[in-house]
Design a protein around this motif. Structure first.
Motif, PDB file in Angstrom:
ATOM      1  N   UNK A 132     -48.682 -14.447 -15.689  1.00 35.17           N
ATOM      2  CA  UNK A 132     -48.229 -13.100 -15.361  1.00 35.17           C
ATOM      3  C   UNK A 132     -49.375 -12.252 -14.813  1.00 35.17           C
ATOM      4  N   UNK A 133     -50.520 -12.302 -15.479  1.00 38.51           N
ATOM      5  CA  UNK A 133     -51.664 -11.509 -15.032  1.00 38.51           C
ATOM      6  C   UNK A 133     -52.152 -11.964 -13.662  1.00 38.51           C
ATOM      7  N   UNK A 134     -52.189 -13.272 -13.429  1.00 37.18           N
ATOM      8  CA  UNK A 134     -52.657 -13.785 -12.129  1.00 37.18           C
ATOM      9  C   UNK A 134     -51.711 -13.390 -10.996  1.00 37.18           C
ATOM     10  N   UNK A 135     -50.409 -13.464 -11.253  1.00 37.77           N
ATOM     11  CA  UNK A 135     -49.462 -13.111 -10.200  1.00 37.77           C
ATOM     12  C   UNK A 135     -49.518 -11.619  -9.883  1.00 37.77           C
ATOM     13  N   UNK A 136     -49.663 -10.792 -10.925  1.00 40.82           N
ATOM     14  CA  UNK A 136     -49.769  -9.357 -10.691  1.00 40.82           C
ATOM     15  C   UNK A 136     -51.039  -9.026  -9.902  1.00 40.82           C
ATOM     16  N   UNK A 137     -52.101  -9.754 -10.179  1.00 40.30           N
ATOM     17  CA  UNK A 137     -53.353  -9.548  -9.443  1.00 40.30           C
ATOM     18  C   UNK A 137     -53.213 -10.014  -7.997  1.00 40.30           C
ATOM     19  N   UNK A 138     -52.526 -11.132  -7.796  1.00 40.04           N
ATOM     20  CA  UNK A 138     -52.478 -11.750  -6.471  1.00 40.04           C
ATOM     21  C   UNK A 138     -51.485 -11.087  -5.533  1.00 40.04           C
ATOM     22  N   UNK A 139     -50.460 -10.441  -6.060  1.00 34.27           N
ATOM     23  CA  UNK A 139     -49.394  -9.919  -5.213  1.00 34.27           C
ATOM     24  C   UNK A 139     -49.904  -9.035  -4.068  1.00 34.27           C
ATOM     25  N   UNK A 140     -50.759  -8.031  -4.325  1.00 30.59           N
ATOM     26  CA  UNK A 140     -51.230  -7.206  -3.196  1.00 30.59           C
ATOM     27  C   UNK A 140     -52.256  -7.912  -2.319  1.00 30.59           C
ATOM     28  N   UNK A 141     -52.693  -9.111  -2.727  1.00 30.55           N
ATOM     29  CA  UNK A 141     -53.701  -9.840  -1.965  1.00 30.55           C
ATOM     30  C   UNK A 141     -53.110 -11.007  -1.180  1.00 30.55           C
ATOM     31  N   UNK A 142     -51.807 -11.112  -1.173  1.00 30.91           N
ATOM     32  CA  UNK A 142     -51.181 -12.277  -0.546  1.00 30.91           C
ATOM     33  C   UNK A 142     -51.492 -12.391   0.938  1.00 30.91           C
ATOM     34  N   UNK A 143     -51.699 -11.272   1.599  1.00 29.88           N
ATOM     35  CA  UNK A 143     -51.946 -11.312   3.048  1.00 29.88           C
ATOM     36  C   UNK A 143     -53.215 -12.062   3.400  1.00 29.88           C
TER      37      UNK A 143
END
Length: 429
Positions: A132-143
């Protein structure tokens, strides 16, 4: 599949950077940079150099000025680094600018800690919390993760051309939607696990067994202490974040009272808030414990800051007002009389122990007994043999010291928790 971008196994050489903006922060920034080195080494990545750089003010693009950023990039290339690790928290746009300028993998302190947690998580709960923490961190960095994210998919159906079908959904939109689905699923699964933990906790509360939580900075020796007190074999290594999953063991105090002791995840300075949130289910053991055992590493020159960090995180969790036994661990490795005197001045009420050798364990157990003294009473009872239910309750929830038989009665001497003492009062003798 949506994932945090995995660093390739070929990453072997990293340049570490810490930016600070106030001259008064230089000493603390040095300490944080050293700690970052330990964190990166925990991932098995070699550190080629550590750079402590001051910037007069914060800049939107690189956090520091473009000139300072160019110097750091050139240094990384000169060392043939695979990665630049920046100790400061970077916004997604700043991370993209750094990677564009360096043409290298650039990560921040939060991503390092997330990677460590991902490697160490063992139980389903810990894995879900990390995911959960990794996905929340990665979401705005997906680009910045994939080059295919600007693809557009056709809307499908119909015989017309592209104009008739209209603009399709961009791949990044698809991936973001998938990410939100996985985040929601992880939250639901984590809530189910938390309900199971709550059920287990209610069972412990029903048994009226007192509970202590071992807390402290990462690598202070918490797991080693649990092993020493309980004779268990919880993994205890000289590394940061060796423990991510809570472990509870039952021990017996000198007065005969049972005590549950839980080992918890270690704290660290600048622990990302999302990790504090994600691990609340694990850390709430500290919130709900009857008292805390706060372990400090007596050999650490940063002991005061580590102490403050732990108290700060406990305050965030709502456990700042708990009764706390403070212990100075690894005291057997401190031989300097001046340093011992300084520790005495800083922590006058702390117990001096060594979780490795067992030094100070009797004193610690006695202190635990004193903290819980109002929870138990040593009493003698005359119980009719027909009241086997009371005898069973004593054996289950108290510490039976002796049993004698006299005609149709059973004489029992026991250390009894205050919670059940009232139910036996009429049989006291």
């Amino acid at each position: 599949m949506f994932e945090v971008r995995e660093k390739p196994q070929l990453v072997e050489r990293a340049l570490l950077v810490r930016l600070y903006f106030d001259p008064r922060e230089e000493e603390e920034s040095e300490a944080l940079l050293e700690e970052l080195g330990e964190l990166v080494s925990t991932l098995g990545i070699g550190v080629v150099e550590k750079v402590l750089a001051r910037s007069r003010e914060m800049h939107r693009k690189f956090l520091c000025g473009t000139g300072k950023a160019a110097e750091i990039v050139e240094l990384a290339k000169a060392h043939q680094c695979d990665c630049i690790v920046i100790d400061n928290q970077l916004a997604p746009s700043q991370q993209r600018e750094w990677e564009r300028a360096a043409d290298l993998c650039v990560i921040d302190r939060e991503e390092v800690i997330l990677d460590i947690f991902a490697r160490r998580a063992q139980t389903k709960e810990a894995r879900l919390q990390v995911e959960l923490a990794r996905m929340q961190y990665a979401l705005p960095r997906m680009a910045r993760m994939w080059g295919h994210l600007d693809r557009e998919g056709g809307s499908g159906g119909g015989q017309g051309g592209g104009a008739a079908r209209g603009m399709g959904e961009k791949q990044i939109e698809v991936d973001r939607r998938m990410a939100h689905v996985r985040i929601d699923r992880a939250r639901r699964e984590l809530e189910d696990v938390r309900k199971q933990r709550a059920t287990q906790r209610k069972e412990r509360e029903r048994m009226e067994t007192p509970h202590a939580a071992i807390v402290g900075y990462t690598n202070a020796g918490k797991s080693t202490l649990l092993n020493q007190l309980s004779g268990s074999d919880v993994m205890a290594k000289d590394m940061l974040f060796a423990t991510l999953d809570t472990t509870t063991r039952k021990i017996e105090l000198p007065d005969g009272q049972p005590l549950l002791i839980t080992d918890t995840v270690g704290f660290v300075r600048n622990l990302p808030h999302r990790l504090v949130e994600a691990f609340k289910a694990t850390l709430e053991e500290a919130v709900l414990a009857d008292f805390l055992i706060h372990v400090l590493d007596a050999t650490s020159p940063e002991i005061e800051r580590f102490h403050e960090t732990t108290l700060h995180v406990l305050g965030e969790l709502g456990a700042g007002d708990k009764t706390t036994i403070t212990v100075l661990n690894k005291i057997d490795r401190v031989s300097d009389p001046d340093r011992l005197a300084e520790l005495k001045r800083l922590f006058p009420d702390a117990l001096k122990i060594s979780a490795t050798t067992g030094l100070g364990m009797p004193e610690l157990l006695q202190k635990c007994s004193e903290v819980m003294a109002d929870r138990v009473r040593r009493r003698r009872y005359r119980i009719p043999q027909r009241r086997a239910d009371l005898i069973g309750m004593l054996h289950r929830d108290a510490k039976v010291l002796s049993t004698e038989y006299e005609e149709n009665d059973i004489l029992v001497t026991a250390v009894v928790p205050a919670a059940i003492a009232g139910r036996l009062e009429e049989f006291a003798c």
